[in-house]
Design an enzyme around this catalytic site. Structure first.
Site, short mmCIF file in Angstrom:
data_model
loop_
_atom_site.label_atom_id
_atom_site.label_comp_id
_atom_site.label_asym_id
_atom_site.label_seq_id
_atom_site.Cartn_x
_atom_site.Cartn_y
_atom_site.Cartn_z
N LYS A 43 0.68 -1.07 0.20
CA LYS A 43 0.11 -0.10 0.04
C LYS A 43 0.72 1.21 0.02
CE LYS A 43 -2.88 -2.39 3.09
NZ LYS A 43 -3.07 -2.45 4.61
N GLY A 44 2.11 1.18 0.23
CA GLY A 44 2.83 2.18 0.53
C GLY A 44 3.14 3.39 -0.70
N GLU A 99 7.39 2.40 -6.45
CA GLU A 99 7.76 2.05 -4.88
C GLU A 99 7.83 3.18 -3.93
OE1 GLU A 99 7.40 0.05 -2.53
OE2 GLU A 99 8.34 -1.73 -2.68
N ASP A 100 7.37 3.17 -2.84
CA ASP A 100 7.56 4.09 -1.97
C ASP A 100 8.95 4.34 -1.36
OD1 ASP A 100 7.53 1.60 -0.66
OD2 ASP A 100 6.05 2.35 1.08
N ASP A 103 14.69 0.01 0.51
CA ASP A 103 15.39 0.05 1.71
C ASP A 103 16.56 -1.32 1.59
OD1 ASP A 103 15.75 0.50 4.74
OD2 ASP A 103 14.48 -1.01 5.02
N LYS A 131 17.01 4.38 0.41
CA LYS A 131 17.86 4.45 1.74
C LYS A 131 19.06 3.56 1.36
CE LYS A 131 14.98 4.46 5.79
NZ LYS A 131 14.35 3.43 6.78
N PHE A 152 13.72 5.87 10.49
CA PHE A 152 12.51 5.17 10.29
C PHE A 152 11.38 6.46 9.72
CE2 PHE A 152 8.20 2.87 10.33
CZ PHE A 152 8.83 1.89 9.43
P1 IMP Z 1 12.91 -3.47 1.46
O1 IMP Z 1 12.41 -4.94 0.82
O2 IMP Z 1 13.58 -3.76 2.70
O3 IMP Z 1 13.48 -2.55 0.45
O4 IMP Z 1 11.47 -3.13 2.11
C1 IMP Z 1 10.67 -2.26 1.31
C2 IMP Z 1 9.30 -2.00 2.17
O5 IMP Z 1 9.82 -1.82 3.41
C3 IMP Z 1 8.83 -0.44 1.76
O6 IMP Z 1 8.11 -0.74 0.62
C4 IMP Z 1 8.18 -0.15 2.99
O7 IMP Z 1 6.90 -0.85 2.92
C5 IMP Z 1 9.00 -0.94 4.13
N1 IMP Z 1 9.87 0.10 4.63
C6 IMP Z 1 11.19 0.34 4.63
N2 IMP Z 1 11.73 1.30 5.20
C7 IMP Z 1 10.76 1.91 5.66
C8 IMP Z 1 10.52 3.22 6.60
O8 IMP Z 1 11.59 3.94 6.94
N3 IMP Z 1 9.32 3.60 6.80
C9 IMP Z 1 8.32 2.89 6.47
N4 IMP Z 1 8.39 1.62 5.85
C10 IMP Z 1 9.48 1.15 5.17
#
Ligand code: IMP
Ligand code: MG
Length: 180
Positions: A43-44, A99-100, A103, A131, A152
């Site tokens: 949903k992000g 994507e939002d 990370d 990030k 965060f």
């Molecule tokens: P990844 O697989 O670690 O890249 O995670 C990506 C997902 O983790 C994003 O689509 C977000 O839903 C969540 N996420 C990662 N960092 C944050 C943050 O700082 N705030 C809120 N959601 C985050």
């Protein structure tokens, strides 16, 4: 009120709007004459998607995917579950994954590989936030709104435990909100 849980505003509504307009202009140039299909990972990315699609002046189709990688915590589990798949056939489409936040990159790495197997014409990633300090997968976004520090963040679609998505700006959450 939600704002009482915010330590500081990282990106204001004005900054977000200005950057999304720039990205839209760039995407309009890059995707002129192509078969753009914007894929939003819910949903992000819902708020970013809604603003970005309206900043693009070329024709674009949209579709949505739901995956879960996080549960209610703040660290990626590395496990990606497809909760809702795309409806549109990807053959001949120029996919832009919206994507939002990028990370660890584990989620997008998995999704990109899965969509590549369906033979689209091209596939690129557009993330509002990057990030890089926390990257685990060997993955880069083709379009980045903002590079952010390892904190965060919530708001403009991003949640902590399903809250704060409706904040109109992006803020850093007070650590005591998630460490209790
Ligand atoms: P990844 O697989 O670690 O890249 O995670 C990506 C997902 O983790 C994003 O689509 C977000 O839903 C969540 N996420 C990662 N960092 C944050 C943050 O700082 N705030 C809120 N959601 C985050
Ligand atoms: Mg989330």
């Amino acid at each position: 009120m939600m704002k009482d849980d915010i330590k500081k505003v990282l990106l204001s509504e004005e900054e977000l709007h200005a950057r999304v307009s720039e990205l839209g202009a760039q995407l309009s140039r890059d995707y002129a004459g192509k078969n753009l299909l914007m894929v939003s990972v819910l949903k992000g990315s819902v708020v970013f998607m809604a603003d970005l699609m309206r900043a693009i002046s070329e024709p674009a189709e949209i579709d949505f995917m739901v995956v879960s990688s996080y549960g209610s915590g703040v660290k990626s589990s590395g496990v990606v579950k497809i909760v809702k798949d795309l409806d549109i056939n990807l053959q001949g489409k120029d996919i832009l994954i919206v994507e939002d936040i990028l990370d660890s990159g584990m989620t997008l790495d998995y999704i990109k590989g899965m969509l590549l197997d369906r033979n689209p014409s091209s596939i690129r990633i557009c993330t509002l936030l990057d990030k890089p300090a926390r990257r685990k997968a060997d993955l880069q976004a083709d379009y980045v709104g903002f590079t952010v520090p390892d904190e965060f963040v919530v708001g403009y679609g991003l949640d902590y435990d399903e809250r704060y998505r409706n904040l109109p700006y992006i803020g850093v959450l007070k650590p005591e909100v998630y460490s209790v």
